[in-house]
Design a protein around this motif. Structure first.
Motif: not given
Ligand SMILES: C[S@@+](CC[C@H](N)C(=O)[O-])C[C@H]1O[C@@H](n2cnc3c(N)ncnc32)[C@H](O)[C@@H]1O
Lengths: 1217, 279
Positions: A1046-1049, A1055, A1058, A1062, A1065-1066, A1071
């Motif tokens: 669900d990570s779409i940039v 961008s 973002r 993202e 985060l990973f 997460r």
């Protein structure tokens, strides 16, 4: 002067354009004339100068002639003297030159006759001279030659004499003639120079004059422009701005002019008049409205009259004003208001119609105007004096020809037209207001009258009503009093009666009661005793079974714990990694391991059996397809059969229902048990399983009817069972004989458990056997298992077990093993082992050491937590059942503390609640007993998630510069970034390295981004992916991608931020993307249920997050989920896909909401019956009804409780055909 | 406690028991004023009279809801908020393949259209969906029509310019008589729904939530619940925009949000993002 004025006004009348043309035209003409004059004199000057030049040339030629003649003479003389030939040649050349120059002279003077004639003469003279010289001198001399002889000299002398005699022309004559000619030319030259001087002077004068003329005319034009154009315009502008400022006194001139200025002036004049007119109008209107407004406010005639005259008179600049009101009934005009008026004298306060001018005007309904009144007519007074008015106006006030009053106004000045108009416009309004006033006054009077009447009426009514009231109340009082009296007397009689009866009854019942109480007491005692008895017994029973369960649970736990270590150690011994054991020792180790494994199996069986016996076996009765049974069984045993070289067949007889209602998992367990026995005891021949109806004549267990009974028979050609042992095989802990057990292995509990299960399912197992030939076990089950009700939960058992552990293993606690806490240095990879079994803890510690890491050990939760906080280990291995604080609490505390949250925790426990562990945030869960391999992989997993190690990131993009950009953006010391230019390359890389995250561009050459994702996910463990797209995505596309991430940039200005978010985060946080959470869901729903497997269901929701979360859970149950993102797509799907058995419908969707979609489905005959479960975020009362009305069969509110959803699906799924 | 307060409590109970509307967690002072107003508009002598009609009269409850909701709004209300949305929030939203916007408490829809216009001008409207919700059906119907009084549109034009609009507001409506009607095309990606913030649940994954001037009517408890809903609905990195007189500073929900613009009450969800909708 006047003529000039006239000329001006003629000019002034010309349009501006023409004026400008005239001025410029005149200037141009002047300029051209001057230039022509100048040119002409220039031309003349040139001419004259040419003539002078000509004369000079003539003079020069004359001189030439003279010179040549002279030269000829000199040459002749020379020759005569010395007779040289050279001299003679000179003579001839000079002669030739002379002829040439004379000819030139002739040509030059061709226009002058005098000179021509002289030339003729000259020519003659020259020719003759030559002639004579030649003939008399030269020729003879030549004839003699130049002999220097005396005869020669004599001859020459004679020749000279001869020549002198004969000559007629002298050179002096020639020269004289030439001089004469040049004198003539000189005079000519003088004359011509004089003429040139004249011309030059004339030119100078012409130039000066034309310059002056242009200058003067130019100045004149400027002057005229200023006078005729600029000045008038300036004047107009000034007038206009004054007019704009409402100065009406301006005077506009030049109206008569016929040019534009004149037009402007005339327009201005019109504007002025209009402005004066509007000002007048405004004044008129505002006066009229202001007066009429004020009149409106009047409530009495007097007030009205006063207002009228006091307003009107000053406005009219008059000094006197009177208003007379007409009284119709008396036909008189009464003076009701006045202005500037002094009482007394000859003026009367009332007029009849026709009386005086006032009466006259009134009766005629006509305005009367008197001008130039006599001095004594009347006077207008003021504090400083008085005077006679010059004019009087008397105006009747009428409305629709009926007279209302009269206004009289006296003024010093005559009325202006405007004032006239004011009166004209005002009078109708005055009349109207007056009429209204009259009406209002009379209405008011009427109202007052009615009001007072109404008041009176009300008062009298009131009085009447109160009288009535009084009357009624006295009446009533009287009535009640009489009835009361009557009743009292009645009641007295009745109560006497009653009293008597009551005493009677009382007596009787008293008696009865006494008797009853005695027997009752006796019964009660007996009952109490009985109750106590049963209660005691029940309690005892409960306690006993509780004890038993607890004991069993504890036992199994207590047994599993040491077994755990035993199995691992014996296995590692048997593996003989260090190669220091003898073959015999290895063999012993293997025996220990096998024995341990057997023991473990036995324990598990005992636990099962005890569960059945304690009634704690949980049954999940559901629709179960018989084909499933056949399939799983075949799958499990086919390879066993191959190994043992036995024939193996599975048959389902025709004519059976496709499904039955039973606990499928339990049934499979039974079948598995029977089959593994069959294989165990069969050395050669066949093993088979047949599902059919019971054979005719078969003896069925009680309560079963052949028509609804399923028989599952397992037959073999093995050793068989002797008849006397047939019954005992089903007893627990009994096998045919002890030796068989040794020979064939097994716990001997399997059959006992299987039979118990079969009975629980409403059937039984029957055995038919012949020793040596084989046996057949037949399981008879009803098609529909009896609903035994869910048995009690397992959880309390576990809790009890946990508590029991606490009690059972005191003192086994902390720090019984050594760890490395004293020798840690920064940078070490440290693993904390929290485990209360010291033996196992030691095994774990050992393995950690072998991997080259440091270890910390804790024997209970509290100290484990303390160690974790103090040393921040790299990873934690955690047991669940710990003395004191249990593992669940420990992980909970760890995860809620920011300092320890990031430490990965892996469970290793005898409990098998993996779901709970993963939900709490563990990275993995192992159930004891465990193998060394699984422990090793647990280590890996844990370290993979540990902080501080290098992360691996893969950037997939076909554009090298884009890759570099991403690489620069994400650069970090602890991140190793690899790149791939295509999907294929990326797949190859993922096979080699475990990546923590992949950044993926969608547009790849070859394999597309989405295909790459598909491949990746098929490969099993998927790292989290961030899709970085250079273009917008359609809803369908992003839905496809969201199956995987669900990570779409989408690339754009913001961008990169973002993307960084993202990815980090990973890389760095809790997460795990595709990791633990995924496993949690699969674990939670891992068991796929027979009743749901393969069923096709349509899930309609516009919210992708929901769509995927739900479909994931459902798919894990084996359900075939078809997704639709909106109502229209849902309809399309349901129209084309006939296999849909149930619909899950979201309500709040754009365009076509859930209600409409459901209605549309219900309107389609083909699918009108498909069950629909509505899913909605709405929880209000009435929302449910709305869903049902729209066609839903059931309703579930968000957030979705998966268990409830599943049971709802089970309820509504149509039974399989 | 005076009689009116008792009546008010009874009113709240009646709403809850009879119709399922829970007003017990509305800010008491404003609720009281609204109810008193209801008494006046319906010519009832007292709240009790209202209660009895509420219990017995069919359909009366919708009129009560209409009275209790305060559906006042403007287009581009507080223009700086919209300007900041346009300048700071939209560029981030542009990085999502699709943009879901939940406008909670949309009243007569002015904000919905304002958003649609700004999105259109930013070139993002095609991939956006706006879910506009309110619990007042009458207001929703007005919102769906998009017809407003011309007199109001004048102020709105100014707001629009201040909010950074790049055309003229009049490009987006047609005026007739005393009304303006907003361009139907602005509605193409808007869905209007009845949704009660007190009782109902999360229904979508949102990238931006606007809920302005609604929380002021709620008690702290109810505000917390509502913020929780928003928190659950927002994606990781999603935005929340509240009214300028509301804030989350003292709510437990504040932990999940970071300021984008504190004064304008624009926040962003940090950290791990939205929780799954499935339990
Ligand atoms: C003052 S308006 C706000 C309009 C707009 N958001 C603005 O700021 O201009 C408040 C809206 O919240 C709605 N509202 C109040 N309580 C609600 C609830 N429990 N659920 C949904 N909407 C509610 C009302 O119906 C009303 O339309």
């Amino acid at each position: 002067m006047s003529s000039k004025e006239k000329r001006h006004s003629w000019l002034a009348d010309q349009p501006l354009q023409r004026k400008i043309v005239i001025a410029i035209g005149a200037l141009l003409a002047l300029f051209v004339a001057a230039s022509i004059a100048n040119l002409a004199s220039l031309w003349r000057e040139n001419d004259t100068r040419d003539w002078s030049k000509h004369t000079y040339v003539v003079l020069i030629t004359l001189a030439d002639v003279n010179d040549n003649a002279q030269a000829r003479q000199v040459a002749a003389r020379g020759f005569l003297l010395n007779q040289s030939d050279a001299e003679y040649a000179d003579f001839e050349t000079a002669d030739r030159d002379l002829v040439k120059s004379v000819a030139a002279l002739r040509q030059l003077t061709a226009d002058n006759a005098l000179q021509q004639s002289r030339i003729d003469r000259l020519q003659i003279m020259l020719d003759r001279w030559k002639d004579e010289v030649s003939r008399y001198a030269l020729e003879p001399t030549r004839a003699i030659g130049n002999a220097a002889t005396p005869e020669g000299a004599l001859a020459r002398e004679s020749i000279r004499h001869d020549y002198l005699e004969h000559r007629t022309v002298l050179m002096t004559d020639v020269r004289r003639l030439i001089d004469e000619m040049s004198a003539t030319e000189h005079t000519l030259l003088d004359r011509r120079n004089g003429a040139l001087d004249d011309v030059l002077t004339a030119t100078k004068y012409i130039d000066i004059f034309s310059l002056l003329a242009c200058l003067i005319f130019g100045l004149f034009v400027i002057g005229m422009t200023f006078r005729l154009i600029t000045r008038p315009i300036v004047r107009m502008t000034e007038l206009m701005s004054r007019l704009a400022a409402h100065d009406h006194g301006i005077e506009v001139r030049q109206l008569a002019r016929r040019d534009e200025i004149g037009e402007i002036a005339r327009a201005l004049q019109v504007f002025k008049e209009m402005s004066i007119e509007t000002a007048g109008q405004t004044w008129l209107k505002s006066t009229v409205t202001s007066i009429s407004n004020k009149l409106q406010g009047a409530t009495t005639y007097r007030q009205f009259a006063d207002v009228l005259v006091t307003e009107l008179v000053p406005v009219m600049k008059a000094g006197l004003g009177i208003f007379y009101l007409f009284h119709e009934h008396s036909a008189r005009l009464e003076r009701v208001g006045s202005y500037g008026f002094r009482e007394g004298g000859h003026l009367i306060p009332e007029y009849r119609l026709g009386e005086g001018l006032v009466g006259q005007a009134a009766s005629e309904r006509r305005t009367i105007v008197l001008q130039d009144l006599p001095d004594d007519y009347t006077r207008i007074h003021s504090g400083i004096g008085e005077g006679a008015p010059r004019s009087v106006v008397v105006l009747p006030v009428t409305s629709r020809e009926s007279l209302l009053g009269v206004v009289e106004i006296g003024s010093f000045a005559h009325l202006t037209a405007l004032e006239d108009r004011l009166l004209e416009e005002l009078m109708p309004i005055v009349a109207l207001s007056l009429e209204n006033l009259g009406r209002a006054i009379s209405t008011r009077a009427l109202l007052e009258q009615t009001q007072s009447q109404a008041d009176e009426l009300r008062a009298s009514e009131e009085a009447l009503r109160s009288q009535q009231e009084d009357l009624r109340s006295t009446n009533e009082e009287l009535k009640t009093r009489t009835t009361e009296l009557q009743e009292q007397s009645h009641r007295l009689v009745a109560s006497e009666e009653e009293l008597r009866v009551q005493t009677e009854e009382l007596h009787a019942s008293n008696e009865e009661l006494r008797e009853k109480s005695v027997t009752l007491n006796e019964q009660k005692d007996a009952l109490e005793a009985l109750q106590k008895d049963t209660q005691d017994k029940a309690e005892e029973l409960a306690r006993a079974s509780q004890y038993k369960s607890e004991f069993l649970a504890n036992m199994s736990h207590e047994l599993r714990t040491p077994l755990n270590s035993l199995l691992i150690l014996s296995r590692s011994l048997a593996d003989n990694d260090e190669e220091n054991l003898s073959g015999e020792q290895v063999e012993s180790a293997r025996i220990i391991h096998d024995a341990g494994s057997n023991l473990l199996r036995l324990i598990n069986d005992i636990l099962d059996l005890s569960k059945v016996e304690a009634g704690k076996m949980e049954l999940v009765v559901d629709t179960f397809p018989l084909a499933d049974l056949a399939r799983t069984v075949a799958r499990t045993f086919n390879h066993v059969a191959q190994e043992k070289k036995l024939a193996f067949s599975v048959d389902v007889a025709p004519g059976l229902p496709a499904t039955m209602r039973t606990d499928g998992a339990k049934l499979e367990q039974v079948a598995n048990n029977l089959l593994s026995n069959a294989f165990k005891f069969t050395a050669t021949g066949t093993v088979g399983l047949v599902v059919s109806r019971p054979a005719t004549g078969a003896i069925l267990p009680a309560g079963l009817v052949p028509a609804t009974t399923i028989a599952i028979a397992v037959n073999d050609t093995g050793i068989g069972i002797p008849a006397d042992k047939v019954l005992r095989v089903f007893h627990a802990f009994e096998q045919v004989d002890a030796s068989t057990s040794r020979q064939y292995g097994g716990t001997g509990l399997g059959l006992a458990i299987s039979r118990r299960i079969a009975m629980l399912l409403g059937g039984d197992i029957v055995l038919a056997s012949e020793p040596g030939r084989g046996s057949t076990f037949t399981v008879y089950l009803p098609e529909e298992a009896p609903d035994t009700g869910r048995s009690a939960d397992i959880v309390p058992l576990q809790q009890a077990a946990a508590e029991a552990t606490l009690a059972l293993s005191p003192g086994l606690l902390t720090d019984t093993i050594d760890d490395d806490r004293a020798s840690l240095s920064p940078g070490d990879t440290v693993i904390l082992v929290v485990e209360d079994d010291p033996a196992f803890a030691r095994i774990l510690a050992d393995m950690v050491h072998r991997k080259g890491h440091r270890v910390l050990a804790a024997g209970d939760g509290e100290s484990g937590l303390a160690l974790a906080r103090r040393y921040r280990p790299t990873g934690i291995l955690l047991d669940v059942m710990l003395p004191g604080m249990d593992g669940w609490t420990v992980i909970d505390r760890l995860k809620s503390d920011a300092a320890t949250r990031h430490i990965p925790v892996h469970f290793i426990s005898a409990t098998d609640d993996a779901t709970r562990g993963l939900e709490l945030g563990a990275v993995g869960f192992l159930t004891k007993p465990v193998s060394r391999e699984s422990i090793a992989s647990a280590f890996d997993r844990m370290l993979h998630f540990a902080e501080g190690r290098t992360r691996h990131l893969l950037v997939v993009d076909d554009d090298a510069s884009a890759r570099t950009a991403v690489r620069t953006l994400l650069k970090d010391d602890s991140v190793v970034i690899e790149e791939a230019a295509s999907g294929e390359e990326a797949l190859a890389k993922t096979a080699k390295t475990v990546f923590d995250c992949i950044v993926l561009d969608l547009g790849l050459p070859g394999m597309s981004g989405i295909e790459f994702l598909e491949h990746l996910s098929r490969g099993g463990h998927t790292p989290p992916v961030v899709v970085y797209s250079g273009r917008d995505l359609s809803r369908d596309e992003s839905m496809k991608i969201r199956q995987y991430t669900d990570s779409i940039v989408v690339k754009g200005a913001r961008s990169p931020d973002r993307l960084l978010d993202e990815v980090s985060l990973f890389l760095h946080s809790i997460r795990h993307g595709g990791g633990a959470r995924d496993e949690a869901t699969t674990a939670a729903g891992g068991v796929d249920e027979a009743s749901l497997r393969g069923r096709r269901l349509l899930l309609v929701d516009d919210d992708m997050r929901n769509l995927f979360a739900l479909s994931k859970v459902l798919r894990s149950k084996g359900i075939d989920v078809v997704m639709a993102q909106d109502g229209q797509k849902a309809l399309d799907t349901i129209d084309t896909d006939t296999g849909i058995e149930l619909v899950l419908m979201d309500i709040m969707m754009p365009v076509m909401d859930g209600y409409d979609t459901m209605r549309a489905i219900r309107a389609r005959p083909a699918v009108a019956k498909v069950p629909i479960i509505a899913l909605t975020a709405k929880a209000m009362r009435g929302d449910r009804e709305k869903c049902l009305e729209a066609g839903a069969n059931d309703y579930l509110s968000k957030p979705i409780d998966v268990d409830r959803l599943l049971s709802m699906i089970r309820v509504w799924l149509p039974t399989r055909s | 406690m005076d009689v009116e307060d008792i009546e008010l409590q009874l009113f709240v109970r009646a709403m809850q028991l009879r119709h399922g509307y829970d007003f017990s967690e509305y800010a008491p002072a404003s609720l009281k004023r609204r109810v008193q107003q209801l008494v006046r508009t319906h010519d009832a002598g007292s709240i009790s009279e209202l209660n009895s009609r509420l219990l017995h009269e069919e359909g009366f409850v919708t009129r009560v809801i209409e009275g209790l909701s305060v559906p006042v709004s403007e287009m581009f209300r507080d223009p700086p908020v919209f300007r900041t949305l346009r300048d700071k929030v939209f560029p981030v939203l542009a990085s999502y393949p699709e943009i879901n916007i939940w406008q909670a408490g949309c009243a007569h829809g002015q904000e919905v259209y304002s958003l649609a216009i700004l999105l259109e001008e930013a070139g993002l409207y095609e991939r956006s969906r706006i879910y506009a919700t309110d619990f007042n059906d009458a207001a929703l119907a007005v919102a769906a029509d998009g017809i407003y009084a011309t007199r109001e549109a004048r102020d709105w034009s100014r707001n629009y310019i201040e909010a950074g609009g790049s055309h003229s507001l009049s490009d987006y409506y047609s005026a007739r008589y005393d009304f303006i009607k907003l361009d139907k095309r602005l509605r193409r990606n808007v869905t209007f729904f009845n949704h009660n913030l007190v009782t109902d649940e999360v229904f979508c994954e949102a990238h931006l939530i606007l809920c302005r001037n609604v929380l002021i009517y709620f008690s702290n408890t109810l505000q917390d619940r509502t913020l929780g809903l928003f928190r659950d609905s927002l994606v990781r990195g999603g935005f929340l925009c509240l009214g300028t007189r509301e804030n989350i500073d003292f709510s437990p929900a504040a932990a999940g949000f970071a300021d984008v613009d504190h004064a304008l009450r624009i926040y962003q969800v940090g950290g791990a993002g939205a929780r799954p909708l499935v339990r």
